[in-house]
Design an enzyme around this catalytic site. Structure first.
Site, PDB file in Angstrom:
ATOM      1  N   ASP A   1       9.723   2.947   1.555  1.00 41.61           N
ATOM      2  CA  ASP A   1       8.526   3.721   1.899  1.00 41.61           C
ATOM      3  C   ASP A   1       8.334   3.614   3.409  1.00 41.61           C
ATOM      4  O   ASP A   1       7.767   2.655   3.917  1.00 41.61           O
ATOM      5  CB  ASP A   1       7.316   3.168   1.149  1.00 41.61           C
TER       6      ASP A   1
ATOM      7  N   PHE B   1       0.862  -1.177   0.000  1.00 38.42           N
ATOM      8  CA  PHE B   1       0.000   0.000   0.000  1.00 38.42           C
ATOM      9  C   PHE B   1       0.899   1.229   0.000  1.00 38.42           C
ATOM     10  O   PHE B   1       1.546   1.535   0.999  1.00 38.42           O
ATOM     11  CB  PHE B   1      -0.949   0.048   1.199  1.00 38.42           C
TER      12      PHE B   1
ATOM     13  N   LYS C   1       3.122  11.360   6.719  1.00 44.35           N
ATOM     14  CA  LYS C   1       2.346  11.173   7.943  1.00 44.35           C
ATOM     15  C   LYS C   1       2.941  11.900   9.147  1.00 44.35           C
ATOM     16  O   LYS C   1       2.718  13.080   9.326  1.00 44.35           O
ATOM     17  CB  LYS C   1       2.123   9.689   8.211  1.00 44.35           C
TER      18      LYS C   1
END
Length: 401
Positions: free
Chosen positions: A226, A141, A255
């Site tokens: 990531d 994801f 984030k």
């Protein structure tokens, strides 16, 4: 109708149905706790998918934002501003890198990393134009843009959004043999989550990341990590790659970099990689804006103290010890994770992940399900041991353990 019911009905009437949130409407939040419009308090064990590593309303971050709000919030990159240079320098230093490409959202950062890898492949490695390949892992994801969902194996993310962007090779996560077979002379990058969050907090086999790092060095391929969810303290280290002593060629961050205050993301790499860009080839109006830089600089300063990494390590050991005991009861079939991050597979006899999440909500605890029977736990790193134990007690209560 209650205020909660009225607000949810209004939201459903006027917003595109791209989410299925739990039926709670948050009005205020502080630390690890949120309060809804009815005045009921909830323990947040999701932390905005790790965007809120430092808790809700962290005073250092709020004060940094307030101070910058009084000065200047946006210049666009048409002009310099006085927070940009320090932000880039401090973030590069935190990552042990040289250059920063700032963006806003995690998906934008992943897109930027893909573009960077392709341009590096053509200009530095010498891959024939239009032939660059990026190897990724199944169950990944990385976001929901058209290019990113083109290499997703999640049918919900992909269905009805084609035609898809070519140039990606998908291999099973954790399978180094498959990875080795997929890398060719036209491969420019391997893009991986060091721990797969959305897939259920999947930790790869020991030695996998180190093996990928060795392979990419051998084949002159960029290793792109990531760390949008796994990075910035969540696993007990600044970056999850550190657990295997691995330094990738490129970090993708987001984030928690914005502290849950503003969206901030970045690609961080060497001059040899990010230096391939020329003015006008990539950019973002809001990327690297003064407000984002001010907040991110405070996040970086907090991480440099090591306090939050230590908390994630210590409380994470406690969390996994408690969950391990609960798994022994038979209600949980598997627990995965690292630091203050866990994926819990619930025995379907006791309910789906959604049902368990709703029952926990009724007890004042907020978590989120994924892939049917899995519940994710990722509390703010500022949570107290007492509050964490209370939340785990509610989970035991829901499962009748």
């Amino acid at each position: 109708m209650s205020t909660t019911e009225e607000l949810i009905a209004s939201a459903e009437a006027h917003s595109a149905p791209t989410y299925h949130p739990l039926p709670v409407v948050v009005a205020t939040a502080d630390g690890a706790w949120m309060t809804d419009v009815e005045g009921r308090r909830y323990l947040d064990l999701l932390a905005g998918y790790s965007a809120l590593n430092f808790g809700h309303g962290n005073r250092r971050l709020i004060e940094a934002a307030k101070a910058q709000l009084e000065r200047v919030t946006l210049t666009s990159r048409a002009f310099h501003h006085d927070r940009f240079a320090e932000f880039c320098a401090r973030l590069a230093e935190l990552c042990g890198m040289e250059m920063v490409l700032p963006m806003n959202t995690g998906a934008e950062a992943v897109e930027s990393a893909v573009k960077t890898a392709r341009k590096w492949g053509y200009r530095v490695k010498g891959v024939p134009e239009g032939m660059a390949k990026v190897v990724v892992a199944g169950n990944n994801f990385h976001g929901r843009t058209t290019t990113i969902i083109s290499f997703s194996t999640d049918s919900e993310a992909r269905a009805d959004f084609g035609p898809y962007t070519p140039g990606f090779e998908i291999v099973p996560y954790g399978d180094l043999t498959a990875m080795r077979a997929a890398v060719t002379e036209n491969t420019v990058a391997v893009l991986l989550e060091p721990i797969q969050g959305e897939a259920g907090v999947l930790v790869p086999p020991a030695g996998y990341l180190a093996g990928v790092r060795e392979l990419t060095r051998e084949r002159n391929v960029l290793f792109v990590a990531d760390e949008i969810q796994s990075g910035l303290g969540r696993t007990g280290r600044t970056f999850a790659c550190e657990h295997e002593g691995v330094v990738p060629d490129m970090y993708v961050l987001g984030k928690a970099l914005g502290g849950g205050v503003v969206p901030v993301s970045a690609v961080v790499s060497s001059r040899a990689v990010l230096g391939v860009f020329r003015p006008g080839e990539h950019g973002s109006t809001f990327g690297g804006n003064p407000l984002a830089c001010a907040v991110a600089l405070e996040v970086i300063a907090m991480l440099r103290s090591g306090e939050y990494q230590r908390r994630a390590t210590e409380l994470g050991e406690h969390l996994h010890r408690e969950l391990g005991q609960l798994a022994g009861s038979g209600r949980i079939t598997q627990v995965r994770g690292r630091g203050l991050w866990a994926g819990i597979d619930i025995d379907p006899v006791y309910g789906t992940g959604r049902e368990i999440s709703e029952k926990l909500m009724d007890r004042g605890v907020l978590v989120k399900d994924t892939h049917g029977s899995t519940v994710r736990i990722a509390p703010p790193l500022v949570i107290s041991k007492e509050d964490l134990d209370w939340g785990l007690a509610q989970l035991r209560g829901v499962l009748g353990a």
